[in-house]
Design a protein around this motif. Structure first.
Motif, short mmCIF file in Angstrom:
data_model
loop_
_atom_site.label_atom_id
_atom_site.label_comp_id
_atom_site.label_asym_id
_atom_site.label_seq_id
_atom_site.Cartn_x
_atom_site.Cartn_y
_atom_site.Cartn_z
N VAL A 74 0.86 -1.19 0.00
CA VAL A 74 0.00 0.00 0.00
C VAL A 74 0.89 1.23 0.00
N VAL A 75 0.69 2.11 -0.96
CA VAL A 75 1.48 3.33 -1.09
C VAL A 75 0.58 4.52 -0.82
N GLN A 76 0.96 5.35 0.12
CA GLN A 76 0.18 6.55 0.41
C GLN A 76 0.69 7.70 -0.45
N PRO A 77 -0.20 8.48 -1.07
CA PRO A 77 0.24 9.63 -1.87
C PRO A 77 1.01 10.61 -1.01
N THR A 78 2.13 11.10 -1.53
CA THR A 78 2.96 12.02 -0.75
C THR A 78 2.32 13.39 -0.61
N THR A 79 1.37 13.71 -1.49
CA THR A 79 0.76 15.05 -1.43
C THR A 79 -0.53 15.05 -0.65
N ALA A 80 -0.97 13.89 -0.18
CA ALA A 80 -2.24 13.83 0.53
C ALA A 80 -2.11 14.48 1.89
N THR A 81 -3.13 15.16 2.31
CA THR A 81 -3.17 15.77 3.63
C THR A 81 -4.44 15.34 4.32
N THR A 82 -4.35 15.22 5.62
CA THR A 82 -5.52 14.85 6.41
C THR A 82 -6.24 16.11 6.86
N LEU A 83 -7.49 16.24 6.48
CA LEU A 83 -8.26 17.43 6.82
C LEU A 83 -8.89 17.26 8.19
N GLU A 84 -8.51 18.13 9.09
CA GLU A 84 -9.07 18.09 10.43
C GLU A 84 -10.26 19.04 10.50
N PRO A 85 -11.30 18.67 11.23
CA PRO A 85 -12.43 19.59 11.38
C PRO A 85 -12.00 20.83 12.12
N PRO A 86 -12.60 21.97 11.81
CA PRO A 86 -12.22 23.20 12.51
C PRO A 86 -12.49 23.10 13.99
N ALA A 87 -11.61 23.69 14.76
CA ALA A 87 -11.78 23.67 16.21
C ALA A 87 -13.01 24.47 16.60
N ILE A 88 -13.76 23.95 17.55
CA ILE A 88 -14.97 24.63 18.01
C ILE A 88 -14.77 25.06 19.46
N ASP A 89 -14.93 26.34 19.70
CA ASP A 89 -14.82 26.85 21.05
C ASP A 89 -16.20 26.79 21.70
N ASP A 90 -16.38 25.78 22.54
CA ASP A 90 -17.69 25.60 23.18
C ASP A 90 -17.72 26.18 24.59
N THR A 91 -16.75 27.06 24.89
CA THR A 91 -16.74 27.71 26.20
C THR A 91 -17.86 28.74 26.25
N PRO A 92 -18.78 28.62 27.19
CA PRO A 92 -19.89 29.59 27.24
C PRO A 92 -19.37 30.98 27.54
N PRO A 93 -19.97 32.00 26.90
CA PRO A 93 -19.52 33.37 27.15
C PRO A 93 -19.77 33.77 28.59
N VAL A 94 -18.86 34.54 29.13
CA VAL A 94 -19.01 35.01 30.50
C VAL A 94 -19.92 36.24 30.48
N PRO A 95 -21.07 36.17 31.18
CA PRO A 95 -21.98 37.31 31.16
C PRO A 95 -21.32 38.52 31.82
N SER A 96 -21.55 39.67 31.24
CA SER A 96 -21.00 40.90 31.80
C SER A 96 -22.13 41.74 32.37
N ASP A 97 -21.82 42.47 33.44
CA ASP A 97 -22.83 43.32 34.05
C ASP A 97 -23.15 44.49 33.12
N PRO A 98 -24.42 44.90 33.07
CA PRO A 98 -24.76 46.08 32.26
C PRO A 98 -24.14 47.32 32.87
N PRO A 99 -23.91 48.34 32.07
CA PRO A 99 -23.33 49.57 32.63
C PRO A 99 -24.27 50.18 33.67
N ASP A 100 -23.70 50.75 34.71
CA ASP A 100 -24.53 51.37 35.74
C ASP A 100 -24.13 52.83 35.93
N LEU A 101 -24.79 53.47 36.86
CA LEU A 101 -24.57 54.90 37.10
C LEU A 101 -23.54 55.17 38.18
N GLY A 102 -22.91 54.11 38.69
CA GLY A 102 -21.89 54.28 39.71
C GLY A 102 -22.49 54.49 41.09
#
Length: 248
Positions: A74-102
């Motif tokens: 079995v000969v593997q093509p020298t130009t073949a590349t393995t396509l990896e699925p794109p990385a998925i960032d499943d980290t939930p966003p950190v909620p930020s407090d709404p701006p206040d009047l101080g």
């Protein structure tokens, strides 16, 4: 030779399930034939060719293996590349407090308004929100920003005034609420957010404080229970409205 055909079919099924041709596939086919190597060589090679056609990765070189009995390479093509699925960032966003009047101190002045009167026992809740042309703060008994509000005052200025005026007009069109006069200013008194299940709504007084400014004064449905009835609540709403002074 039904038994041999069945063996060939099983070997082909095993290999195509993996989507590539195993290096010893031809040898395994020959072994399956036992002493009938000559008679089944064509069928064996045909089986290998079928697996190769189904395998999308690499290719098999038969060469001398077809005649020598050696396993194919079995000969593997020298130009073949393995396509990896794109990385998925499943980290939930950190909620930020709404701006206040101080820090508003005692809460009697915020944005472009001063509060002259609050019902007895109320103090600033240490909560506020600032959206620029609309902003708000509230008052309760314990000053806890995470507690329930008793009175909330929401201010609208410039571009935000139109949105509030349209909301008040809807109440007029639906026949809800009433026009009121607070000193030399006009207002609109209504109970908002009345539940279909009969739940008490939010007594509210909208106050016109100038062409560029409006106030929305609200009593929480829970706080209303401390008063003897709607007339007493409306009287307190009016007193708060009378005590509001614009600094715009």
């Amino acid at each position: 030779m039904p038994a041999l055909e069945e063996e060939l079919r099983q070997i082909m099924a095993d290999e195509t399930a993996r989507l590539h041709a195993a290096p010893d596939l031809a040898e395994r086919v020959m072994r399956a034939a036992g002493g009938r190597r000559t008679r089944v060589r064509g069928a064996a090679l045909a089986a290998v060719a079928a697996v190769i056609a189904a395998a999308p990765i690499g290719y098999v070189t038969l060469g001398s293996a077809a005649t020598s009995g050696e396993p194919p390479v079995v000969v593997q093509p020298t130009t073949a590349t393995t396509l990896e699925p794109p990385a998925i960032d499943d980290t939930p966003p950190v909620p930020s407090d709404p701006p206040d009047l101080g820090d508003l101190g005692d809460g009697k002045a915020f944005g472009h308004v001063k509060v002259g009167y609050l019902p007895e026992g109320l103090r600033w809740s240490h909560w506020s929100v600032d959206h620029g042309d609309s902003y708000s703060t509230s008052y309760n008994f314990d000053g806890d920003k995470n507690g329930f509000y008793c009175v909330q005052i929401y201010m609208y200025e410039d571009a935000a005034v139109q949105e509030l005026d349209e909301r008040i007009q809807q109440y007029r069109d639906e026949g809800e609420g009433e026009e009121v006069t607070i000193g030399d200013r006009t207002g609109y008194l209504v109970v908002q957010n009345v539940g279909e299940d009969g739940m008490k709504g939010t007594p509210t007084l909208f106050l016109r404080m100038g062409d560029r400014q409006r106030a929305e004064i609200m009593f929480s449905p829970m706080y209303v229970k401390k008063f003897s009835g709607a007339e007493a609540v409306n009287a307190e709403l009016r007193r708060i409205a009378e005590g509001l002074t614009s600094t715009l």
